[in-house]
Motif scaffolding. Structure first.
Motif, PDB file in Angstrom:
ATOM      1  N   MET A   1       0.842  -1.179   0.000  1.00  0.00           N
ATOM      2  CA  MET A   1       0.000   0.000   0.000  1.00  0.00           C
ATOM      3  C   MET A   1       0.889   1.244   0.000  1.00  0.00           C
ATOM      4  N   LYS A   2       0.536   2.187  -0.855  1.00  0.00           N
ATOM      5  CA  LYS A   2       1.315   3.416  -0.953  1.00  0.00           C
ATOM      6  C   LYS A   2       1.033   4.318   0.243  1.00  0.00           C
ATOM      7  N   LYS A   3       2.054   4.955   0.717  1.00  0.00           N
ATOM      8  CA  LYS A   3       1.911   5.940   1.789  1.00  0.00           C
ATOM      9  C   LYS A   3       1.679   7.302   1.155  1.00  0.00           C
ATOM     10  N   ARG A   4       0.900   8.127   1.842  1.00  0.00           N
ATOM     11  CA  ARG A   4       0.623   9.475   1.366  1.00  0.00           C
ATOM     12  C   ARG A   4       1.918  10.271   1.330  1.00  0.00           C
ATOM     13  N   LYS A   5       2.168  10.915   0.178  1.00  0.00           N
ATOM     14  CA  LYS A   5       3.390  11.695   0.004  1.00  0.00           C
ATOM     15  C   LYS A   5       3.278  13.088   0.610  1.00  0.00           C
ATOM     16  N   LEU A   6       2.078  13.653   0.558  1.00  0.00           N
ATOM     17  CA  LEU A   6       1.875  15.017   1.036  1.00  0.00           C
ATOM     18  C   LEU A   6       1.106  15.007   2.351  1.00  0.00           C
ATOM     19  N   PRO A   7       1.313  16.002   3.194  1.00  0.00           N
ATOM     20  CA  PRO A   7       0.545  16.063   4.447  1.00  0.00           C
ATOM     21  C   PRO A   7      -0.931  16.320   4.161  1.00  0.00           C
ATOM     22  N   LEU A   8      -1.775  15.934   5.114  1.00  0.00           N
ATOM     23  CA  LEU A   8      -3.206  16.176   4.978  1.00  0.00           C
ATOM     24  C   LEU A   8      -3.479  17.670   4.957  1.00  0.00           C
ATOM     25  N   GLY A   9      -4.509  18.044   4.231  1.00  0.00           N
ATOM     26  CA  GLY A   9      -4.914  19.444   4.148  1.00  0.00           C
ATOM     27  C   GLY A   9      -5.894  19.796   5.249  1.00  0.00           C
ATOM     28  N   ASP A  10      -6.575  20.927   5.066  1.00  0.00           N
ATOM     29  CA  ASP A  10      -7.524  21.387   6.081  1.00  0.00           C
ATOM     30  C   ASP A  10      -8.852  21.819   5.450  1.00  0.00           C
ATOM     31  N   ARG A  11      -9.205  21.231   4.301  1.00  0.00           N
ATOM     32  CA  ARG A  11     -10.425  21.628   3.600  1.00  0.00           C
ATOM     33  C   ARG A  11     -11.646  20.810   4.001  1.00  0.00           C
ATOM     34  N   ASN A  12     -11.439  19.675   4.688  1.00  0.00           N
ATOM     35  CA  ASN A  12     -12.559  18.897   5.206  1.00  0.00           C
ATOM     36  C   ASN A  12     -12.106  18.135   6.445  1.00  0.00           C
ATOM     37  N   MET A  13     -13.074  17.599   7.169  1.00  0.00           N
ATOM     38  CA  MET A  13     -12.778  16.867   8.400  1.00  0.00           C
ATOM     39  C   MET A  13     -12.809  15.364   8.191  1.00  0.00           C
ATOM     40  N   ILE A  14     -13.323  14.905   7.058  1.00  0.00           N
ATOM     41  CA  ILE A  14     -13.623  13.482   6.940  1.00  0.00           C
ATOM     42  C   ILE A  14     -12.649  12.674   6.094  1.00  0.00           C
ATOM     43  N   GLY A  15     -11.755  13.315   5.389  1.00  0.00           N
ATOM     44  CA  GLY A  15     -10.894  12.606   4.446  1.00  0.00           C
ATOM     45  C   GLY A  15     -10.140  11.445   5.045  1.00  0.00           C
ATOM     46  N   ALA A  16      -9.511  11.656   6.187  1.00  0.00           N
ATOM     47  CA  ALA A  16      -8.741  10.585   6.821  1.00  0.00           C
ATOM     48  C   ALA A  16      -9.647   9.437   7.257  1.00  0.00           C
ATOM     49  N   ARG A  17     -10.860   9.762   7.705  1.00  0.00           N
ATOM     50  CA  ARG A  17     -11.810   8.721   8.114  1.00  0.00           C
ATOM     51  C   ARG A  17     -12.328   7.944   6.912  1.00  0.00           C
ATOM     52  N   VAL A  18     -12.535   8.621   5.799  1.00  0.00           N
ATOM     53  CA  VAL A  18     -12.960   7.930   4.572  1.00  0.00           C
ATOM     54  C   VAL A  18     -11.884   6.918   4.178  1.00  0.00           C
ATOM     55  N   THR A  19     -10.640   7.347   4.185  1.00  0.00           N
ATOM     56  CA  THR A  19      -9.528   6.448   3.847  1.00  0.00           C
ATOM     57  C   THR A  19      -9.489   5.272   4.804  1.00  0.00           C
ATOM     58  N   GLU A  20      -9.613   5.550   6.097  1.00  0.00           N
ATOM     59  CA  GLU A  20      -9.572   4.496   7.111  1.00  0.00           C
ATOM     60  C   GLU A  20     -10.678   3.459   6.886  1.00  0.00           C
ATOM     61  N   ALA A  21     -11.901   3.917   6.687  1.00  0.00           N
ATOM     62  CA  ALA A  21     -13.030   3.001   6.488  1.00  0.00           C
ATOM     63  C   ALA A  21     -12.884   2.233   5.178  1.00  0.00           C
ATOM     64  N   ARG A  22     -12.443   2.904   4.134  1.00  0.00           N
ATOM     65  CA  ARG A  22     -12.271   2.252   2.833  1.00  0.00           C
ATOM     66  C   ARG A  22     -11.219   1.153   2.916  1.00  0.00           C
ATOM     67  N   GLU A  23     -10.086   1.459   3.516  1.00  0.00           N
ATOM     68  CA  GLU A  23      -9.005   0.479   3.619  1.00  0.00           C
ATOM     69  C   GLU A  23      -9.379  -0.672   4.544  1.00  0.00           C
ATOM     70  N   LYS A  24     -10.118  -0.391   5.592  1.00  0.00           N
ATOM     71  CA  LYS A  24     -10.562  -1.440   6.516  1.00  0.00           C
ATOM     72  C   LYS A  24     -11.424  -2.478   5.799  1.00  0.00           C
ATOM     73  N   GLN A  25     -12.147  -2.028   4.788  1.00  0.00           N
ATOM     74  CA  GLN A  25     -12.996  -2.920   4.005  1.00  0.00           C
ATOM     75  C   GLN A  25     -12.257  -3.536   2.819  1.00  0.00           C
ATOM     76  N   GLY A  26     -10.987  -3.189   2.663  1.00  0.00           N
ATOM     77  CA  GLY A  26     -10.197  -3.703   1.550  1.00  0.00           C
ATOM     78  C   GLY A  26     -10.631  -3.148   0.210  1.00  0.00           C
ATOM     79  N   MET A  27     -11.206  -1.955   0.235  1.00  0.00           N
ATOM     80  CA  MET A  27     -11.739  -1.327  -0.969  1.00  0.00           C
ATOM     81  C   MET A  27     -10.707  -0.370  -1.557  1.00  0.00           C
TER      82      MET A  27
END
Length: 81
Positions: free
Chosen positions: A1-27
């Protein structure tokens, strides 16, 4: 799995959670994108990547669809567990 190259931004609150839930489901991003498009949310792969990187705002329609597709609550996505 590729690691994020750039730091997270500040335009939304949910991006990291979307990634977490998606990866947890193997999607992969393309699978999530396909499900979003089936739900009537038409965004591109770069836009989804920006969303997950918190570098793009999220609409209420997108938020609701993401919660449904990822089988999590909107509150969880917003960090309100």
């Amino acid at each position: 799995m590729k690691k994020r190259k750039l730091p997270l931004g500040d335009r939304n609150m949910i991006g990291a959670r979307v990634t977490e839930a998606r990866e947890k489901q193997g999607m992969k991003q393309v699978e999530l994108l396909s499900k979003l498009q089936t739900a009537g949310i038409d965004i591109s792969i770069p836009a989804l990547s920006l969303l997950e990187g918190q570098k793009r705002p999220v609409s209420d329609l997108e938020l609701n669809a993401l919660a449904d597709i990822l089988n999590v609550s909107v509150d969880w996505l917003l960090g309100r567990e």
